[in-house]
Motif scaffolding. Sequence first.
Motif, mmCIF file in Angstrom:
data_model
loop_
_atom_site.group_PDB
_atom_site.id
_atom_site.type_symbol
_atom_site.label_atom_id
_atom_site.label_comp_id
_atom_site.label_asym_id
_atom_site.label_seq_id
_atom_site.Cartn_x
_atom_site.Cartn_y
_atom_site.Cartn_z
ATOM 1 N N ALA A 139 0.829 -1.212 0.000
ATOM 2 C CA ALA A 139 0.000 0.000 0.000
ATOM 3 C C ALA A 139 0.861 1.259 0.000
ATOM 4 C CB ALA A 139 -0.923 -0.003 1.214
ATOM 5 N N VAL B 255 3.907 1.647 -1.182
ATOM 6 C CA VAL B 255 4.548 1.850 -2.486
ATOM 7 C C VAL B 255 3.527 2.329 -3.518
ATOM 8 C CG1 VAL B 255 5.665 0.650 -4.394
ATOM 9 C CG2 VAL B 255 6.429 0.241 -2.059
ATOM 10 N N LEU B 256 2.324 1.734 -3.483
ATOM 11 C CA LEU B 256 1.309 2.134 -4.465
ATOM 12 C C LEU B 256 0.825 3.570 -4.220
ATOM 13 C CD1 LEU B 256 -0.860 -1.090 -4.863
ATOM 14 C CD2 LEU B 256 0.895 -0.192 -6.387
ATOM 15 N N LEU B 257 0.971 4.043 -3.001
ATOM 16 C CA LEU B 257 0.504 5.404 -2.699
ATOM 17 C C LEU B 257 1.648 6.409 -2.751
ATOM 18 C CD1 LEU B 257 -2.011 4.904 0.233
ATOM 19 C CD2 LEU B 257 -2.492 5.666 -2.069
ATOM 20 N N ARG C 164 3.154 7.776 -5.372
ATOM 21 C CA ARG C 164 2.951 8.853 -6.336
ATOM 22 C C ARG C 164 1.643 9.556 -6.053
ATOM 23 N NH1 ARG C 164 4.239 7.489 -12.442
ATOM 24 N NH2 ARG C 164 6.489 7.266 -12.253
#
Lengths: 322, 280
Positions: free
Chosen positions: A119, A121-123, A125
């Motif tokens: 989560a 890493v996906l958040l 950017r």
Amino acid sequence: MARTVTAPGSAPARTPGRPSPRPRRRVKALPYVLLLPALVAELAIHIIPMLVGAWMSLLHLTQFFIRNWTQAPYGGLSNYRIAVNARGPVGKDLLQSFLVTLAITAVVVGCSWLFGTVAAVLLQRPFPGRGALRTLFLIPYALPVFTAVITWRFMFQRDTGMVNALLSDELKVTHGHPFWLLGDRGFAAVVIIAVWRMWPFAFLTVTAGLQGIPGDLYEAAAIDGAGSFGVFRRVTLPLLRPVNRVLLLVLFLWTFNDFNVAYILFDQPPAAADMISIHIYNASFITWNFGLGSAMSVLLLVFLMVVTLGYLGVGRLRSRHA
Amino acid sequence: MRESRTLRWARPVVLGLFALFTVLPLYVMAVSSIKPLKDVQGRFTWLPTHVTFRPFVDMWRTVPLGRYFVNSLVVSVSATACSVAIAILAGYAVSRYRFAGRGTFLTTVLSTQMFPGILFLLPLFLIFVNVEKYTGIRLYGSRTGLTITYLTFALPFSIWLIAGYFDTIPRELDEAARVDGAGPLRTLLRVVLPVAAPGVVAVAIYAFMTAWGEVLFASVLTDDSTRTLAVGLRGYATQANVYWNQVMAASLVISLPVVVGFLALQRFLVHGLTAGAVKS
């Protein structure tokens, strides 16, 4: 300035022939005076009870001696012998509870770390709705544990709960309405709740760790032709190592020591979800044998200390060789 | 950095699943609190047959929830006040002075945070019972005993957080106050503390959350008249016939102030908590 004046053993403070020692002593004593209330509180509630606990573990401290525990007969290591004897009923149950706790902890720490890292890493950017998602993910962490677990208790009810309604009536994953709070499924119930409560902390910590990684490292890796996963593996993961080291330890200790989930979820936890804290708690307060309970607590502490020191020691060795 | 197509596709799916997992219990709590009793006694439904706010009224009568509330509030507020005051003093010492035993103090205090609560519980229970026997001071079963216990639970992280916050305040401020003739305590109270107000508020919220949510010690150290919400609500949910809509309504009311407080200050708290965990 204040630093040099109060530094212990600093040269000017020792110079002989200079009058007015009083104010200087006051400055030197000041930090200790400021710490005193904290020290007293820690001593009274943590340190002294811990020592008393160690002493209690050597006594035959049964219900007859709760109010005059100084008269409880000395038993030496007999409580420990009972606790570690895996062939006796007490030792067998303790070992079983220890292994169950270990298994639950392994799954919970693994899942929490994985969810949190993915989560975070996906958040990484910015995109519309990122702030809202971050806030949402924090809520389980902020919620008082007992209201959260009571809600899950309701959800896991066999006939009126949401979980069975969702899994068997709507998704048809399970057959009929299984019991979640009795028998072996208790393991899954505890794991799900513990992950739900714990992964936001992993998410928080990894998010903070990611902010410490300079952006040009990603660019350099991208110029080298690395894909998203390659960047993650070659840049992100190695640089997160110091953060992960502490994070995994904290997750381990919190999950292993957790009392709340099993206590609130069950009237009496099934063997498959008999977390060690609640096992010791029940063993102590059902039989009122505080000596034996203390011996179990001390064993638990020794185990946790060995794991913690070993873990930190191995990490230090590895980072020296790296 | 270019993004692979898989990642662009996976992001909304994975984040959506996480969001769903997070939201489900919150939704169940909220929706069940406005259901009539027959809805929560039959098969679970995603929406109430009709919306009612009766659970929020009835919950105060089914169990002595008001008394639990008062107990929790008194204990949590007193523990917070004490632990914030103590943490400010200790944090100031740790941040502004280098003294023998500083490192030992920090490690010891922080490591007590990691010990299993069950380790202190039995001896503390025994100590409380015996203190009453010899001095007549009632600690076991009293709000005082629980307050003293709770104030130490939040202390380690509070000291850590507040010392970290003091570190960000320039020392020149202290020195200016000293030059003006202020003693160390006056400097702390009049000069440093006002600047550190956001840090103090964050520590207070953290301490309050710790006390408000504690279960283990409350379950042993309280009696019928001093039960806190944590124990009271569990007792409610373990009865044979549970009014789940009322339990959910109560849970919502109990959770809301803490969650709102946390989210309002999340930026600072989150920074402090993770920094504390990462640095330790």
